[in-house]
Design a protein around this motif. Structure first.
Motif, mmCIF file in Angstrom:
data_model
loop_
_atom_site.group_PDB
_atom_site.id
_atom_site.type_symbol
_atom_site.label_atom_id
_atom_site.label_comp_id
_atom_site.label_asym_id
_atom_site.label_seq_id
_atom_site.Cartn_x
_atom_site.Cartn_y
_atom_site.Cartn_z
ATOM 1 N N VAL E 17 0.674 -1.224 0.186
ATOM 2 C CA VAL E 17 0.079 -0.229 -0.031
ATOM 3 C C VAL E 17 0.871 1.261 0.016
ATOM 4 C CG1 VAL E 17 -1.511 1.372 1.362
ATOM 5 C CG2 VAL E 17 -2.151 -0.981 1.031
ATOM 6 N N GLU E 18 1.972 1.326 0.979
ATOM 7 C CA GLU E 18 2.673 2.559 0.806
ATOM 8 C C GLU E 18 3.351 2.832 -0.598
ATOM 9 O OE1 GLU E 18 2.320 1.030 3.609
ATOM 10 O OE2 GLU E 18 1.375 2.865 4.483
ATOM 11 N N THR E 19 3.824 1.589 -1.143
ATOM 12 C CA THR E 19 4.444 1.834 -2.440
ATOM 13 C C THR E 19 3.393 2.399 -3.459
ATOM 14 O OG1 THR E 19 5.903 0.216 -1.850
ATOM 15 C CG2 THR E 19 5.744 0.679 -4.233
ATOM 16 N N VAL E 20 2.269 1.853 -3.400
ATOM 17 C CA VAL E 20 1.345 2.376 -4.301
ATOM 18 C C VAL E 20 1.005 3.944 -4.171
ATOM 19 C CG1 VAL E 20 0.538 0.181 -5.443
ATOM 20 C CG2 VAL E 20 -0.589 1.361 -3.252
ATOM 21 N N TRP E 21 0.706 4.267 -2.928
ATOM 22 C CA TRP E 21 0.336 5.585 -2.763
ATOM 23 C C TRP E 21 1.300 6.690 -2.975
ATOM 24 C CZ3 TRP E 21 0.867 9.240 1.150
ATOM 25 C CH2 TRP E 21 1.214 8.645 2.265
ATOM 26 N N TYR E 22 2.723 6.320 -2.587
ATOM 27 C CA TYR E 22 3.875 7.014 -2.773
ATOM 28 C C TYR E 22 4.002 7.030 -4.191
ATOM 29 C CZ TYR E 22 5.219 8.444 1.920
ATOM 30 O OH TYR E 22 5.396 8.976 2.942
ATOM 31 N N ALA E 23 3.953 5.945 -5.026
ATOM 32 C CA ALA E 23 4.080 5.941 -6.492
ATOM 33 C C ALA E 23 3.159 7.004 -7.228
ATOM 34 C CB ALA E 23 4.135 4.606 -7.024
ATOM 35 N N LEU E 24 2.026 6.959 -6.819
ATOM 36 C CA LEU E 24 0.961 7.886 -7.386
ATOM 37 C C LEU E 24 1.282 9.332 -7.142
ATOM 38 C CD1 LEU E 24 -2.186 5.820 -6.818
ATOM 39 C CD2 LEU E 24 -1.529 6.644 -8.715
ATOM 40 N N ALA E 25 1.706 9.606 -6.065
ATOM 41 C CA ALA E 25 2.429 11.059 -5.737
ATOM 42 C C ALA E 25 3.387 11.230 -6.562
ATOM 43 C CB ALA E 25 2.531 11.100 -3.815
ATOM 44 N N ALA E 26 4.193 10.442 -6.590
ATOM 45 C CA ALA E 26 5.580 10.611 -7.151
ATOM 46 C C ALA E 26 5.144 10.931 -8.840
ATOM 47 C CB ALA E 26 6.487 9.494 -7.003
ATOM 48 N N ILE E 27 4.211 10.104 -9.374
ATOM 49 C CA ILE E 27 3.799 10.387 -10.569
ATOM 50 C C ILE E 27 3.567 11.807 -10.968
ATOM 51 C CG2 ILE E 27 2.160 9.765 -12.466
ATOM 52 C CD1 ILE E 27 2.399 6.655 -11.199
ATOM 53 N N GLY E 28 2.850 12.143 -10.043
ATOM 54 C CA GLY E 28 2.368 13.770 -10.167
ATOM 55 C C GLY E 28 3.639 14.518 -10.222
ATOM 56 N N ILE E 29 4.329 14.339 -9.261
ATOM 57 C CA ILE E 29 5.496 14.992 -9.031
ATOM 58 C C ILE E 29 6.603 15.173 -10.308
ATOM 59 C CG2 ILE E 29 7.878 15.431 -7.861
ATOM 60 C CD1 ILE E 29 6.600 15.221 -5.330
ATOM 61 N N ASN E 30 6.685 13.798 -11.055
ATOM 62 C CA ASN E 30 7.348 13.626 -12.127
ATOM 63 C C ASN E 30 6.917 14.317 -13.172
ATOM 64 O OD1 ASN E 30 9.616 12.530 -13.449
ATOM 65 N ND2 ASN E 30 8.299 10.850 -14.316
ATOM 66 N N ILE E 31 5.468 14.772 -13.205
ATOM 67 C CA ILE E 31 5.029 15.720 -14.255
ATOM 68 C C ILE E 31 5.496 16.997 -14.118
ATOM 69 C CG2 ILE E 31 2.846 16.350 -15.550
ATOM 70 C CD1 ILE E 31 1.586 13.576 -14.999
ATOM 71 N N HIS E 32 5.200 17.500 -12.758
ATOM 72 C CA HIS E 32 5.586 18.972 -12.378
ATOM 73 C C HIS E 32 6.990 19.072 -12.725
ATOM 74 C CE1 HIS E 32 1.996 18.808 -9.464
ATOM 75 N NE2 HIS E 32 1.582 19.059 -10.774
#
Ligand code: ATP
Ligand code: ATP
Ligand code: MG
Ligand code: MG
Lengths: 384, 407, 291, 265, 328
Positions: E17-32
């Motif tokens: 679970v931690e991995t997935v929600w951090y991954a989603l947050a990080a995908i957003g940051i990667n775009i920014h």
């Protein structure tokens, strides 16, 4: 004085008269809500109940006494006895004055911490998220010399600042300098600094523990009244030291050869080198100075607010806010920006609850940048 | 350091991790997991809490363990909510077949993991959660706590303040469920008793400084100042003294979170003279603290050590009573061993009684701990202590008050 | 046409009135009236710091003028943001180049093309919508790259280009926009002479196709070679206008800008003379030092 | 060494020849031997360049864009990592020595781009030029201000707000502050008005006459070849041709490939 | 040392679970940050408004689950717009501090006593996830094979989360290959140049901010649903910092960078913890107390982060050439 106790529904329980000291007691046999009324007619002359209400509605729980209080005030003084409402405006201004002072007090500590950050950012482009830990480091070093070794805090502070300067030097000599040589980009370096921050913070936790500590001297020093403000002597002396250091460093940057070289390195290291400036040497001087100044800030913070392994980290956001508000990379910018941050944090509590005090300061930061996107003392770059 | 490492044959003998077997069955060995702060903003609470559990486990095992086997313990870090590693720690504990998990210190952290823990049929037992949410939370009857009863403590403290004749009171409370819960109760009692709460400041314990908070209190010039919080209270006291609200002019009151014999000793003599504080528990904490210091000589703060100690003992007793180390079985017996029976005060004596087939009522270091249906303690004892000239409070309380927590 | 500053042209594409820009006490630009003829190549020359770049910045919306107004194709352009200026057909390059470092040279070029359907968020998600347009853009980009001798660097990051190559890319990219008026700020400074020459041919072709060009340049050979009209700025103001030959024999322009050795390249004898002068000056200096 | 265009025999300028280089370089002040250098791992920009400059000589380097001219200067000056080969200054091996160390050995350098400190004032920029000899600052400041009078009026203006040409003046002036004995100039005339370009070339000659050795990279190739004693034509990281300035300027191959015919028209 | 446990918890962490929600947050940051060059240090605020949007809608207002999701998404978009209007004109470093400040403001307000009735103070809100688990298609039981085993709730959360990650990655892939992505990347390099080519830079930055915010905020939902609760402090700056770390670990401006980065990050944390605990318990580290494992683990994480960036500054997937161009 006669006191009547009834149950909630008004059923009488007992009437008592208070003794010479004004105390009384009513035994009751059942927990629950009761009403206690003081017969105002039996009050001594010239006395009144504070707030005027002569009824209390306590809840009594099993096995425990419950106390009710009828605070008395001299008659006629009743209005004045509530200074929070009546004398509001003078209390307001007194508080405002105190908060302004506190704003400078906090602002100067932030400024000192911000100065180190700004210097290092300026010369190397490094957004150092470990700067908070440098602040903590200074405070803890001084503690180490002060408490376990039993040296007075003043020499301990001097030693700590020197040590921290040395560590700052070492950090660049053995770590950041190497990274620069490998051509590590500034973003990568920024993330590295997050790593350094984690490393240092948890090292502190392991070595120092999670508790709050204080220096052996000047702890809980009593305040002295200066006009509407109360301040401790240690505050005043700290502020003097902070201001002096800030001004000296600021002027040194503007006027001295090394200071100018530092700004040159900030602008363009390759060109600085081409001009005959030993870039590594300048950066090391800055790291040494930056480390020492951060340490001093930590000691000042520790003196007024005690020590904890997260003390610097908790200040970091404010440090960044100060640096940014003033304009990145300028020493006087850091000073002005930090003081504004400090002032806003404190003064905003006149209107917002203290738990939200940082909100006010941060909102101001956003507002200022809205109108001056380059910060207060920063300059716009030309295009084209 | 300390002797805590010796008693830890932690992993159960039959550790072959077969995913099919639900943890609820029990494997014969009682394994206690801890989920307590080694890092994060409550890291200072970790050492005493761990020591409390360690002490209990040591005593239990010296008394022959539970169900004839040594009790195992696994320590993990709860961090705080900012780092969010509690859930990984719970995974780890569940994987190692912990039967009961003692933790977390922070209500917020407990909230993030309670579903996971109780969902696996494991007892979730917090020594420190004070949020009233847990009373009503869906926990399948597996959530318990020995945490300080803030309702009773608030009433006792409020009454004390009124009894001392303070007409105006300011409350400076740490802004979390512990601080605000306690502060609400104190405020209510004080007001019912006829005094006025002239100022209430909820502060962020992570704030860099508290000057503005105190300035706000100073403006109301209260007769009494109630300090509700943890060790950051030392900073608050610095500020009180600085801004001219010393303890000899205004009466200060403290709570169990910050009534400490170590935090303030470096302050000038008499700084805390006359300050009163309330601590749950019938016995003077001094003896208990000595035992803790044998476990961990570096301890400086003892907050929640009694609660953690009691938690471990209660779980062990319940397992013994249930003759099973399965979480659900333990949970079913926890209320029973905590009340209604022959009183006993420590594991060895209690377990004797149990083995003799008697019904027991464990009275712990933190208080009489009698669980109600929600798994909350129902009865508690609060001691009232007063600081002396040396900024320490004596072992003997001024007074003890015992009462039902709910009233 | 008369040669006074600000003369009217038969079909101006750009008309500028009273543009003023001050920096503190310094008036960098103060242009009373200027018209740029459609379909011609106009050179803007003037000493360093005359305000040429600043003038460009005002016209293209990269800086806000203190006062003044200008029209492009009859449309008022003051206060219009930079990207709208470009879309209207007026595209500029930068004197200090702005390569998009971590994009390849080809991507730099493609970015210049206008009206790409794939640049809208939702259409971008569906490649088949923009694929064919992308191919067309690519082939146009490749043509330009070949002409600018950048084809070998096509797949390299623009950040790895040399100073001169960046200038070339800057200009080629601006041409990808297919502007009506292209404003080049010293496009050939640092570009090697042989290539400059071939590019000038290209610019002339563009003029034949109807594009208007306004460029700043200090290379008088180039100005003489391709410009139809020359505007001279000094201290922020337009001081003279005219065809290249007349301008270059204007005393004031020679004084303020061109200097003594402006016209043809130096002959051998001139060179000798120059050396002599230099030597004399040097000796005089040494004499002085001795004293 | 690779082959170069076949037309060697007709050209007056010599195709680079290692033997010539070794002979000429014997008494050179500054020499580079078989330099290989580059920015990105695995990509060499210089592919074995040789170059020498004798005491008091003025050398011109020309070549197409991206040939590696700037890289060559940077490599000599310690700003690009040299992968193999040597640079020698007055008999001392200075390969990969840091730039500031070279400054103290009397070498000066004007970069092609990013050649001022934008947040420093003009005066401070020049002060940095005289960093290693602060005592001389006043005197040299007067000297460069005579060259570029525009600078004196603006001494308090930040270099970042200067126009392209003004920056170039500052860059040139900064390098002249130290009185170097060897001067490396990367396109010093770029962006300057014709009048100032003249001045730069004349000054270069004057300075050279006063005994300063100069290596100059120029795109204003004709002017450069007119004043220099010898010239190198660089292509793809190698010297393609060398010869005296006049030889190169009149060499048809060089004209076709690098100089163009525009100016003759 | 119990290798079985260490291994199984580690493998579980890689997809947990931690991995997935951090991954989603990080995908957003990667775009920014990775693609657009926006130094958004306020990503946690997007997660926060989404999580709280859902929680408050369901608990305080008593509306259905799906409306809560809608409110959360709308809140993220609104936050992006509010944050964008003042900040997108700022230089990168200024943007960073303003976004941190904005995120702190959001967090402080969520945790304040002042608004406790709405947001629940420092304890946050819980009891809003029922609607989500009601549509759980997995019957009760345990799923997976050694060393992965999940109960039906975890299975459901993880299935949804990985599906969201897959969709997000696909979107990022398609966009960044397109002319739209080209403009975005060009803005990262030099806004003025892009402006001079007729692109509306502000609008593109805003689109990027919204997109990254919305994808990131999915992480907030997943967190809230997986734990069944939201707390204010989880949405502090640490979360953003860790997400940045994850982006850099994986390699900025790489489609799968954040996903791989998140896995590695949590695997490291759990593995180090397992090894340390094991070592301390079996007496291999006599100088260490078991309660010091927590801090020591983070210390090692810090060290690991340093070493990784020293020896592989471009991250796992990154392109070394890009770094060389960017070096100062
Ligand atoms: N942002 C600024 N702040 C202060 N002065 C400025 C600024 N921008 C330009 N200037 C000044 O305005 C004048 C005009 O500059 P501009 O760049 O327009 O000159 P230019 O004609 O393009 O010169 P060059 O041929 O050297 O490029 C210069 O003296 C310059 O110093
Ligand atoms: N920082 C860099 N990183 C990577 N490659 C570079 C870098 N700088 C230059 N190059 C490459 O090195 C080659 C030579 O560049 P250099 O700047 O030396 O050329 P130059 O001869 O000076 O050209 P110009 O006349 O255009 O200034 C070019 O092909 C360029 O792509
Ligand atoms: Mg210009
Ligand atoms: Mg070059």
């Amino acid at each position: 004085m006669k006191i009547v106790v009834t149950t909630e529904s008004g059923q009488p329980v007992q009437e008592v008269t208070s003794d010479a000291k004004g105390t009384w007691e009513v035994p009751i046999d059942q927990p629950g809500s009761y009403k206690v009324t003081l017969d105002t007619a039996t009050l001594p002359q010239n006395m009144a109940i504070r707030g005027g209400n002569n009824q209390r509605a306590p809840t009594v729980y099993e096995g425990n006494p419950t106390t009710v209080l009828f605070a008395l005030t001299a008659k006629g003084e009743d209005g004045a006895a509530a200074p929070d409402e009546g004398g509001g405006s003078s209390a307001f201004w007194q508080r405002a004055a105190q908060l302004t002072f506190e704003g400078f007090n906090l602002g100067l500590i932030i400024a000192l911490a911000a100065l180190g950050l700004s210097l290092i950012y300026g010369t190397t482009g490094l957004t150092n998220f470990a700067h908070g830990e440098l602040v903590t480091l200074g405070a803890l070093l001084a503690y180490l010399v002060n408490v376990p070794f039993g040296l007075h805090i003043i020499p301990a502070a001097v030693i700590a600042v020197i040590l921290a300067g040395g560590l700052g030097y070492a950090q660049d000599r053995f770590f950041w300098g190497g990274l620069r040589k490998r051509g590590t980009g500034i973003i990568a370096a920024m993330i590295v600094s997050i790593g350094v921050a984690l490393f240092m913070r948890y090292l502190f936790l392991i070595l120092f523990g999670g508790e709050t500590q204080s220096y052996a001297q000047y702890n809980a020093q009593a305040g002295i009244e200066i006009g509407p403000i109360s301040a401790t002597p240690k505050n005043l002396i700290s502020m003097g030291i902070e201001l002096t250091v800030l001004i000296i460093v600021g002027i040194a940057l503007l006027r001295t050869r090394t200071g100018k070289a530092a700004r040159a390195v900030a602008d363009n290291p390759a060109l600085a080198s081409s001009s005959g400036i030993n870039v590594d040497r300048i950066i090391r001087i800055i790291w040494t100075g930056g480390g020492a100044i951060a340490a001093l800030a930590g000691i000042m913070l520790g003196l007024s607010q005690n020590l904890k392994y997260t003390m610097g980290q908790e200040l970091l956001l404010l440090i960044f806010a100060g640096v940014t508000l003033g304009g990145l990379g300028t020493a006087f910018g850091a000073l002005v920006g930090s003081i504004i941050v400090g002032l806003f944090i404190q003064i905003s509590t006149l209107w917002v609850p203290p738990e939200l005090k940082n909100v006010g300061a941060l909102a101001v930061l956003i507002l200022v940048l809205l109108f001056r996107p380059q910060g207060i003392l920063g300059r716009r770059e030309r295009i084209g | 350091g300390g002797g805590s490492d010796t008693a830890a044959p932690s992993s159960p003998a039959s550790a072959a991790p077969s995913s099919a077997a639900p943890a609820a069955q029990g494997d014969g060995t009682l394994t206690l997991g801890t989920l307590l702060p080694q890092t994060g903003s409550l890291a200072f609470l970790g050492p005493p809490e761990f020591a409390g559990v360690d002490l209990a486990v040591k005593e239990i095992n010296e008394a022959g363990g539970v169900l004839g086997k040594e009790v195992g313990k696994i320590h993990t870090d709860s961090g705080d909510t900012t780092t969010n590693i509690a859930s990984q720690s719970v995974d780890n504990l569940l994987a190692q077949k912990a039967d009961a998990i003692i933790g977390a210190a922070s209500s917020s952290v407990s909230e993030t993991v309670i579903d996971k823990i109780t969902g696996a049929g494991v007892v979730h037992f917090s020594p420190a959660n004070t949020s009233d949410k847990f009373t009503t939370i869906a926990d399948q009857g597996l959530y318990f706590r020995t945490s300080p009863p803030d309702k009773l403590q608030g009433r006792v403290l409020g009454d004390l303040i009124v009894a001392d004749g303070n007409a105006t009171v300011a409350i400076m409370a740490m802004q979390d469920s512990y601080g605000t819960g306690l502060a609400d109760q104190v405020a209510k009692t004080v007001q019912d008793g006829g005094a006025e709460v002239v100022e209430r400041v909820d502060y962020d314990p992570k704030a860099a400084e508290f000057a503005a908070d105190i300035a706000k209190i100073k403006a109301k010039n209260p007769a009494a100042v109630v300090l509700i919080g943890f060790e950051e209270t030392a900073k608050v006291i610095n500020e009180l003294v600085k801004q001219g609200l010393p303890a000899d002019k205004h009466k200060w009151y403290m709570v169990d979170g910050n009534t400490s014999n170590t935090n303030y000793v470096k302050m000038p003599k008499g700084t805390l003279k006359g300050v009163k504080g309330t601590i749950p528990g019938a016995a003077s904490p001094e003896d208990f603290q000595k035992k803790l210091l044998e476990i961990n000589p570096d301890l400086e703060d003892f907050s929640y050590a009694p609660e953690s100690y009691d938690a471990a003992n209660l779980i062990a007793l319940a397992a013994e009573a249930a003759k099973s180390d399965a979480g659900t079985a333990i949970a079913a017996k926890l209320a029973e061993v905590s009340k209604g029976g022959e009183k006993c005060k420590d594991f060895p004596s209690c377990v004797e009684l149990l083995k003799a087939g008697k019904d027991i009522d464990y009275d712990g270091v933190s208080g009489p701990v009698e669980f109600n249906d929600a798994g909350d303690p129902a009865v508690a004892t609060i001691g009232i202590y007063e600081y002396g000239d040396d900024n320490k409070y004596p072992t003997k309380a001024l007074e003890y008050r015992t009462g039902n927590i709910e009233g | 046409m008369p040669r006074e500053p600000g003369v009217a042209k038969p079909d101006p594409i750009l008309v500028v009135d009273n543009v003023v820009r001050r920096f503190g006490g310094l008036t960098a630009v103060d242009v009373k009236h200027v018209e740029i003829q459609r379909g011609s190549i106009t050179a803007l020359i003037g000493p360093n710091g005359a305000g040429k770049t600043t003038f460009f910045n005002q016209l293209t919306g990269f800086d806000t003028a203190d006062s003044g107004e200008w029209t492009f194709n009859g449309r008022r352009m003051n206060g219009v943001p930079a990207h709208k200026v470009a879309r209207a057909g007026m595209v500029r390059t930068f004197q200090l180049t702005k390569a998009l470092s971590r994009l390849t040279v080809l991507e730099n070029m493609r970015l210049g093309a206008q009206g790409q359907s794939g640049e809208s968020f939702w259409q971008a998600l569906l490649p088949f919508i923009w694929r064919s347009q992308e191919d067309e853009i690519t082939s146009r980009a490749d043509e330009l790259l070949a002409r600018f001798k950048l084809d070998a660097k096509r797949e390299d990051f623009a950040g790895s280009l040399s100073g001169g190559q960046r200038k070339l890319l800057e200009m080629a990219r601006a041409l990808m926009v297919k502007p009506e008026l292209v404003m080049l700020d010293e496009p050939m400074a640092g570009v090697n002479p042989a290539l400059t020459q071939s590019l000038l041919g290209h610019v002339k072709d563009l003029r034949e196709q109807g594009m208007s060009v306004l460029f700043v340049e200090h290379d008088m050979d180039m100005v003489r070679d391709i410009s139809d009209w020359v505007i001279v700025m000094a201290q922020g103001a337009v001081i003279a206008e005219g065809p290249p030959d007349t301008i270059m024999s204007d005393e004031r322009v020679i004084d303020a800008y061109l200097g003594a050795h402006h016209d043809a390249p130096l002959t051998e004898s001139e060179l000798e003379q120059q050396l002599q002068e230099a030597e004399e000056a040097l000796e005089a200096e040494i004499e002085e030092d001795k004293k | 060494m690779n082959a170069v265009p076949e037309s060697e025999s007709e050209s007056k300028a010599a195709v680079t020849d290692r033997g010539d280089h070794l002979r000429g370089a014997e008494n050179a002040v500054l020499r580079c031997d078989e330099l290989i250098a580059g920015y990105l791992p695995g990509v060499n920009i210089l592919n074995g360049s040789d170059l020498y400059v004798a005491d008091g000589e003025l050398i011109g380097i020309i070549g197409p864009n991206g040939a590696g001219k700037s890289t060559l200067l940077k490599a000599m000056f310690g700003l690009v990592n040299i992968r193999s080969g040597t640079v020698t200054l007055k008999g001392e091996d200075i390969t990969n020595m840091k730039a500031h160390q070279l400054v103290s050995r009397g070498v000066g350098y004007v970069p092609q781009t990013n050649n001022v400190f934008p947040s420093l004032t003009i005066e401070e920029n020049l002060e940095m030029g005289a960093y290693q000899a602060p005592a001389k600052f006043k005197e040299r400041f007067e000297f460069v201000c005579e060259l570029f009078p525009a600078l004196k009026e603006r001494r308090k203006q930040r270099a970042g707000s200067l126009s392209g040409g003004e920056r170039q003046m500052v860059a040139m002036a900064r390098a002249l502050m130290t009185e170097p004995s060897v001067l490396l100039l990367d396109e010093p005339s770029a962006g300057l008005s014709p009048k100032l370009q003249d001045l730069v070339f004349i000054q270069a000659q004057q300075i050279n006459k006063a005994g300063v050795t100069i290596i100059m990279v120029e795109q204003n190739a004709r002017r450069c070849l007119q004043i220099c004693h010898r010239g190198y034509v660089l292509d793809q990281g190698r010297n393609a041709y060398t010869g005296t300035g006049r030889q190169l300027a009149n060499d048809p191959k060089v004209i076709e490939l690098y100089l163009g015919t525009l100016a003759k028209a | 040392m119990n290798w079985d446990i260490i291994l199984s918890t580690t493998v579980k962490a890689a997809v947990g679970v931690e991995t997935v929600w951090y991954a989603l947050a990080a995908i957003g940051i990667n775009i920014h940050f990775g693609y657009t060059g926006l130094l958004n240090f306020g990503q946690s605020a997007f997660l926060a408004v989404a999580g709280y949007g859902l929680a408050v809608t369901v608990t305080t207002l008593g509306l259905p689950f799906w409306i809560g999701i809608g409110v959360g998404l709308a809140a993220a978009v609104l936050l992006a717009i509010l944050l964008g209007i003042p900040t997108l004109r700022l230089r990168a470093d200024y943007l960073a501090i303003v976004t941190i400040a904005a995120a702190e403001i959001v967090r402080l307000i969520f945790r304040s006593v002042e608004f406790k009735d709405v947001f629940g103070g420092s304890d946050g809100r819980r009891g809003f996830s029922q609607g989500f688990y009601d549509i759980n298609p997995y019957p009760q039981g345990t799923y997976g094979f050694w060393p992965l085993s999940f109960n039906e709730r975890e299975m459901w959360v993880l299935s949804v989360a990985w599906a969201l990650i897959a969709i997000s990655c696909l979107i990022v892939y398609l966009l960044m290959k397109s002319p739209w992505g080209r403009v975005i990347k060009a803005i990262r390099e030099d806004e003025d140049a892009v402006r001079s080519l007729g692109k509306n830079v502000f609008s593109y930055k805003m689109q990027s901010l919204i997109l990254g915010g919305v994808l990131g905020c999915l992480g907030g939902f997943i967190y809230g649903l997986a734990t069944g609760s939201v707390q204010p402090d989880i949405f502090g700056t640490e979360t953003t910092f860790f997400a940045y770390t994850i982006v850099i670990l994986g390699g900025a401006a790489r489609v799968f960078g954040p996903v791989v980065g998140a896995s590695i990050f949590w695997v490291l944390l759990v593995l180090v913890n397992g090894l340390l605990t094991g070592a301390v318990q079996s007496g291999l580290l006599p100088f260490m107390d078991i309660t010091q494992v927590g801090p020591f683990r983070f210390l090692l994480v810090g060290l690991g982060l340093i070493l990784l960036l020293v020896y592989r500054p471009q991250g796992i997937f990154g392109d070394k050439r890009e770094l060389a161009i960017n070096a100062r």
